[in-house]
Write an enzyme that holds these catalytic residues in place. Structure first.
Site, PDB file in Angstrom:
ATOM      1  CG  ASP A 173      -1.997  -1.084   1.168  1.00  0.00           C
ATOM      2  OD1 ASP A 173      -1.849  -2.021   0.343  1.00  0.00           O
ATOM      3  OD2 ASP A 173      -2.981  -0.997   1.933  1.00  0.00           O
ATOM      4  CE  LYS A 236      -5.341   1.822   2.678  1.00  0.00           C
ATOM      5  NZ  LYS A 236      -4.228   1.065   3.296  1.00  0.00           N
ATOM      6  CE  LYS A 272      -6.882  -1.434   2.649  1.00  0.00           C
ATOM      7  NZ  LYS A 272      -5.535  -1.960   2.945  1.00  0.00           N
TER       8      LYS A 272
END
Lengths: 336, 806
Positions: A173, A236, A272
């Site tokens: 991430d 995300k 996400k």
């Protein structure tokens, strides 16, 4: 009694599903013109977001099944300064058995092999987590690139990715440099994310936009596009450390960017939301958003994840309530 | 595999039904049979014929209600009349308490109302629960406030009296609230007829009125079909009729009430444009279309049923729309997870089908999503029609169903032309991220409501209503309140049959001459023969008929043209050209020109006074006073030009709702005989002040004051076509103007028969009318001869909703 016959009316083609949902997003050259023509009307997006959950309702068995799906899509996360190997091991144990066995049996869901989508930790605990999850098939995700601010030296950030991948993280991430968005330097953003993607190698890359710091929904959409062009496998919303977390209007905006990118390139990019999602009800809202704006493929962990730490506890309580008809208590469910 | 495990794979929504139990219990408590609500009690009909109310989602009967007869309607009107005596004398605060109690009562029964509405009408429970019923409560709250404030806020006004209200089936309780709340706030009493398909929430509301302690007779509910409505509209003791429904029925009501003196507000059909520019957020546009045409199954008078999209983005929008249509869900209206419910009745379903079929025959491409509609009940799928031209049925006719036509345009100018290419003018939706474009387009669209980047937003603080054949009057907001009051001085009007002002010599006036007849020799040294005046210059009349003007001594003074229908036609065309030049002028500029007229009239005051004296044989003092008052009146409207302005309504959204008074367009005015100068100025000035162009028929008896005024117009920088004058016989000119489909409104200050004729003939294009039904106005008084009521009749309020936020 009247019924409608419409044999003469042309039928729509079957909805487009990505052929290989887990296929990676190879990205594409930066197309600045596309980015610049993006328009997002905040009021209209907010209206859409606010009616998503009033237009759809998931009840009874459907609700239980959807909550189990939320568990399957969860990146069970610990990102605190006081994390220790012991804490991470506990989290991993919970990731393997996220819901009490008797509840799963009661729901007839014991043979689903339910686990969470991934465990998400800082680099320092990647090895610990990988060891703890051995044999479970659950991937370890590492937050990287100077998380949460993303402002450490560029080479350091690349090295961080490589180190985490080497340590066994299968998902990375990354965080973007918000300044590139705020100064509308799309080339710099693209180059940065592209470099991260290369550093990731075979590990899937989730690009964290930190939408709470991007000021406008148009910025969110544009940053989403550039990250996807640069090869992000997931986009995300937040690190969980910004003052504003994942909101449904942001989710609608990013989902629409994913849809547009998919329609133009044929590549399915995952989504996400992270930060601030704490209740089963909120989880259902996000799932509804995904189903409505992107379709069922985005209800699977291959294309959808929640970043959450306390959400699981509430879902477990709701599942037990579904089973017993009695409101449940937190301490009845094993902690992470 | 267990069911949960199965759903885990399919991730379907599953059913989420709202329970009908409480509604069933309520219906059972009434044995599913309902009487009429008259004078605060349930009263059996006489003779008490009943009809069945059906649940559209299943076709099963829900209840039986009474077909109110003429006698029943009469009883209800009498009850309302009786209640009016006390209700109208309550203090505003006391009425506010009653309205507040109704608002609270609706909130307390919100779920029951919502479920009943969805069962009766077929609309999704989400809509009745989240939109209809909250808006109903909001309407009563808002108008509780108006009741509280009305005495100090609208001094000099009083309630109209007994109001007959007829409402449609698409928003049964919401339309009831829009009708009843302002009526009661202003002190009127009500007889309301709900639609025959959907009377049940009105009956539940009746019960609430009783439980909330509303005095008997203030609200009366009579159920029935069109016959009941007709009886209510025709009842001689009804002072005002308020109707929402089709333009077809609105036309009949206008014709039926013509000359009756009943105040009338009509909220009629629409074919509203939904305009998409190339810089719009297209994903949001798609959701806008969902709200525009798939809200309430498209059974919405202001539904955005014509998508006008800039050609460059048309293909993209169409693709996105089709994809979205695939994910719409249709089904049981009580399911909390559906977007589209059932069509209200088989007859409506059949109408939708046949119109779509006709569109197909005309060459339209009809597209519907792949999913199938429920097998039982009355359902019609969302439908997108492309390859539609403005000439197509699908682009012209109101379908009142989930059917949208998509057309393209090239430029903003063309989008406005297409948007306005309709008889209707209820609403419009404009989608662009460019504020300059949005605020340029909004005033140019002929519609009572314009939504920028949104659609179908409603609120009690914002006036809703139409332009053109979408009707007149506003519901909601300050502008809506005026539909339920009258200036107190109008009460005295009915009693008077003689004109105000000095008494002119009997001999004076005009008489028709035969065509080509030689008039008696003129006394003036140089022949002065006025012509007609339009397009900024004097124009020869079409025919050579004339009126001989006779002065107070009985001498011939001049002849004036006896205008005919072709002269009217020419003048109206000139007026439209004039309006195009006049509307863009600033209010300051219009004020300057009105002042300039006053200045030039003042310069020639003696001449006009002398003319009045010579023609009418009145005293110098009276003649001078009429000229002075005319100058004053011009000053009044010059003053008002930049002060009679709009408002920003406090609607509960993050937006500004701009209420802008706009000119009505090309207006006709038929002047009174008396006050030949002052009457002319008193109608011309407010019309021009608000930005209208006017075609004026001056005093038939003393037309020379108007023809003398030509030179004032010519020397005061009045743009060509803004003021046009056609002299002649009132009985010949009025019907042509009243029936003219390109005249947007007409004022008439002649006799009662003429007034009735004006109203009757106005139905062709549903033009606005204003008459005093033959009662003379006191043009010499400031109260009657000038004021905001003139400006209100010379303008219509457009509400523009502008949400903001980046």
């Amino acid at each position: 009694m009247v019924t409608t016959t419409r044999s003469e009316v042309p039928r729509a083609p079957a909805p487009v599903e990505p052929e290989v949902p887990h296929a990676r997003n190879p990205g594409m050259p930066l197309e600045a013109e596309w980015v610049e023509e993006v328009r997002v009307n905040r009021s209209a997006v907010e209206r859409r977001a606010s009616t998503l959950t009033t237009r759809r309702s998931v009840k009874k068995d459907w609700q239980a099944a959807w909550l189990l799906k939320a568990v399957a899509c969860m990146d069970l996360t610990t990102l605190a300064g006081d994390d220790t190997p012991g804490r991470v091991q506990r989290l991993c144990a919970k990731a393997r058995r996220p819901v009490r066995r008797d509840i799963l049996e009661g729901l007839g869901a014991d043979r689903l092999g339910l686990t969470v989508g991934a465990v998400c930790v800082y680099h320092a605990f990647v090895e610990t987590a990988v060891r703890a999850l051995q044999g479970s098939g659950i991937p370890v995700a590492a937050v990287s690139t100077g998380f949460p601010h993303g402002l450490s030296p560029f080479e350091t950030r690349l090295a961080e990715i490589r180190a985490s991948v080497e340590a066994g993280a299968r998902e990375i991430d990354i965080v973007i440099t918000r300044a590139h968005v705020l100064t509308r330097n799309w080339q710099a953003l693209y180059d940065e994310v592209r470099a991260f993607r290369e550093a990731c190698g075979d590990a899937h890359m989730k690009a964290i936009l930190a939408t709470g710091e991007l000021a406008t929904l148009r910025n969110v959409y544009q940053a989403s596009l550039v990250c996807m062009m640069a090869g992000a496998d997931f986009i995300k919303t937040s690190t969980g450390k910004e003052s504003a977390n994942a909101t449904l209007p942001v989710g609608v905006t990013m989902a629409r960017a994913i849809r547009e990118y998919g329609e133009r390139t044929g590549h399915a990019v995952g989504f996400k939301p992270a930060g601030g999602i704490r209740t089963a009800k909120e989880a259902l809202a996000w799932l509804i958003l995904m189903k409505e704006e992107l379709g069922n493929a985005w209800l699977e962990p291959t294309l959808f994840r929640f970043g959450a730490s306390s959400l699981l506890r509430d879902i477990e309580r709701q599942l037990e309530h579904h089973l017993t008809g009695r409101y449940s208590a937190g301490h009845r469910h094993p902690m992470a | 595999m267990s069911r949960i495990a199965e759903i885990f794979e399919t991730m379907e929504y599953g059913p989420a039904p709202e329970s009908p139990d409480r509604v069933d219990a309520w219906l059972r408590a009434h044995d599913a049979r309902f009487d009429l609500f008259i004078g605060g009690e349930w009263v059996a009909g006489d003779p008490g014929e009943r009809f069945e109310v059906v649940r559209p989602s299943t076709g099963e009967p829900l209840a039986e209600v009474t077909q109110a007869s003429e006698a029943d309607v009469d009883r209800a009107v009498r009850a309302a009349r009786e209640a009016f005596a006390t209700w109208s004398r309550l203090s505003g605060h006391e009425r506010a308490r009653h309205l507040y109690a109704l608002a609270r009562g609706i909130q307390k029964r919100a779920r029951l109302f919502a479920v009943l509405e969805s069962m009766d009408n077929g609309k999704p429970i989400r809509e009745s629960r989240d939109l209809d019923i909250p808006l109903v409560a909001r309407h009563f709250y808002h108008h509780a406030g108006w009741a509280q404030l009305i005495e100090r806020d609208l001094p000099g006004y009083e309630p109209v009296g007994v109001v007959g209200q007829v409402i449609p089936w698409n928003f049964p309780l919401l339309m009831l609230a829009w009708k009843i709340a302002p009526a009661l706030a202003a002190g009127n009493t009500v007889v309301l007829k709900p639609a025959e398909f959907t009377p049940l929430t009105a009956l539940l509301f009746a019960e609430l009125c009783r439980d909330a302690g509303l005095p008997p007779g203030v609200v009366n509910i009579v159920t029935g079909d069109g016959r009941t409505g007709a009886a209510l509209v025709a009842h001689p003791d009804v002072d005002k009729v308020a109707f929402t429904g089709s333009t077809e029925v609105g036309r009949i009501i206008r014709a039926e009430t013509a000359g009756s003196g009943k105040k009338l507000s009509l909220e009629l059909g629409g074919k509203s444009p939904f305009i998409v520019y190339d810089d719009a957020d297209l994903d949001s546009v798609v959701e806008g279309v969902v709200d525009a045409i798939w809200f309430n199954q498209g059974q919405v008078c202001c539904a955005g049923s014509r998508i006008l999209v800039q050609e460059s983005v048309a293909a993209t929008l169409e693709r996105k729309l089709r994809a979205r249509m695939e994910t719409l869900r249709m089904g049981d209206p009580l399911d909390k997870g559906i977007d589209i419910g059932a069509i209200v009745a088989p007859v409506q379903l059949e109408r939708i089908r046949s119109l779509v079929e006709q569109g197909r025959r005309e060459g339209a491409r009809i597209w519907q999503p792949s999913w199938s509609t429920p097998k039982e009940g009355y359902f019609y799928p969302p439908t997108l029609c492309t390859d539609v031209a403005p000439a197509s049925t699908l682009a012209q006719v109101e379908i009142f169903g989930p059917v949208v036509a998509l057309m393209t345009f090239r430029t903003p100018a063309e989008s406005v032309e297409l948007a306005n290419d309709t008889r209707y003018g209820l609403a419009a939706s404009v989608w662009t991220e460019n504020v300059n474009l949005a605020l340029d387009i909004a005033p140019r669209i002929k519609a009572g409501t314009v939504w920028i980047n949104c659609t179908n937003l409603f609120d009690a603080a914002s006036g809703f209503g139409g332009y053109r054949e979408s009707g007149y009057g506003r519901e909601g907001g300050r502008e809506g309140l005026f539909e339920y009051v009258v200036p107190s001085w109008t009460r005295a009007l009915k009693k008077r049959d003689r004109a105000f002002g000095p008494k002119p010599a009997d001999a004076s006036g005009t008489r028709p001459l035969e065509e080509g007849a030689t008039p008696p020799p003129a006394p003036a040294p140089v022949d002065r023969t006025p012509k007609l005046y339009y397009g900024g210059k004097q124009a020869r009349p079409d025919a050579e008929y004339a009126l001989a003007v006779i002065d107070a001594e009985g001498h011939f003074v001049a002849e004036v043209p006896r205008g005919n229908r072709k002269d009217v036609r020419n003048a109206v065309e000139a007026a439209h050209r004039g309006a195009r030049a006049w509307v863009p002028r600033t209010a300051h500029n219009r004020a300057q020109i009105l002042y300039y007229m006053a200045e030039n009239l003042s310069y020639r005051a003696d001449e006009f006074a002398a003319r009045l004296r010579a023609l009418q044989g009145i005293r110098r003092k009276d003649a001078e006073r009429e000229v002075e008052l005319s100058i004053r009146r011009l000053f009044t409207y010059a003053a008002w030009a930049d002060k009679y302005d709009g408002a920003v309504h406090h609607t509960p959204f993050r937006n500004v709702t701009l209420a802008m008074p706009e000119p009505i367009g090309a207006m006709a005015a038929v002047c009174p005989d008396e006050a030949p100068l002052l009457g002319f100025v008193s109608v011309m000035a407010p019309l021009v002040c608000m930005g209208n162009a006017a075609v004026i028929v001056p005093s038939q008896r003393w037309p020379l004051l108007a023809t003398d005024f030509y030179q004032i117009l010519e020397t005061s920088d009045v743009p060509a076509g803004v003021v046009n004058v056609v002299t002649g016989l009132r009985t010949e000119l009025t019907p042509v103007l009243a029936a003219h489909d390109d005249i947007d409104g007409i004022w008439y200050f002649g006799d009662a028969d003429g007034a009735a004729e004006v109203e009757r003939l106005s139905t062709g294009n549903m033009k606005r009318t204003w008459t005093t039904y033959g009662a003379p106005l006191d043009w010499w008084s400031d109260e009657q001869g000038e004021g905001e009521h003139f400006l209100r009749e010379a303008s219509q309020v457009k509400n523009i909703w502008v949400p903001y936020g980046e």
